[in-house]
Write a protein that holds these residues in place. Structure first.
Motif: not given
Length: 233
Positions: A5-9, A36-46, A170-175, A199-201
């Protein structure tokens, strides 16, 4: 080791610095993050804000100077290099901007590469490869070489390679950074399916606001800290 139940990250007070000549560059100074597990996060920034550095830290490619990094219930900052390598092979899938396919290998052979590090037999490896290529819609391209495929098809092969070992994250760098809009949308839709149905994070670095809208939420990284922005469903 933490509970399921702990976060994926989970990142606590992470610090990361680089030395360039006589100059010390601080990327993160006390960064905290929970995904959280099962999240889909877009990471943006300069550019230079630390997005790719953070992906590398989450994937165990790079190490923090201080602080805690827990991914898929494992404290990465406590693992040796060999332990980290084994953990990464079974828990992390990487997707890059430029596919990183081996030109002399077929689609199936490219997808099989991560499985060669496991104890799976040839038959099970082949079944997993066929399943992964089926998920990305390339069941009819198993014997094609990268030069015989479009950019979008090559990225689909790269996604199949990333998921073939059934990783937790899954870690995606500018896919989609090297793709036209329509092809990018196809790739992003596949990522959505992997997140929603399998269910992939997913943590995806992108400069593209249109790509970020495929995620569940967006994190803006600037000067070593996050600003979160919820995205419409």
């Amino acid at each position: 080791m933490s509970s399921p139940n702990s976060p994926m990250v989970g990142i606590v007070d992470l610090c990361k610095r680089y030395t360039k000549g006589k100059e010390t560059i601080t990327i993160f100074n006390g960064l905290n993050l929970a995904i959280p597990r099962g999240d889909f996060v877009a990471m943006m920034g300069p550019s230079g804000s630390g997005k790719t550095t953070l992906l590398n830290l989450l994937g165990g490619i790079d190490r923090s100077d201080t602080g805690e990094i827990e991914v898929a219930s494992e404290r990465l900052d406590r693992l040796s290099e060999s332990e980290l390598s084994r953990w990464r092979a079974s828990h992390i899938g990487f997707i890059f901007q430029f596919y990183n396919l081996m030109p002399m290998l077929t689609a199936a052979q490219n997808v099989e590469l991560p499985l060669l590090l496991t104890r799976l037999g040839r038959k099970e490896r082949r079944q997993r490869v066929e399943t992964a290529l089926g998920v990305v819609g390339l069941a009819d391209r198993v014997k094609h070489y990268p030069k015989e495929m479009s950019g979008g098809q090559q990225q689909r092969v790269a996604i199949a390679r990333a998921i073939v070992s059934d990783p937790a994250l899954l870690l995606c760098d500018e896919p989609t950074g090297d793709l036209d809009r329509d092809t990018a949308d196809e790739i992003l839709s596949i990522l959505q399916v992997l997140n929603r149905d399998l269910g992939k994070t997913i943590v995806m670095v992108t400069h593209d606001p249109a790509a970020a809208r495929y995620a569940k939420r967006s994190l803006h990284l600037d000067k070593g800290n996050f600003i979160e922005k919820e995205l419409a469903a």
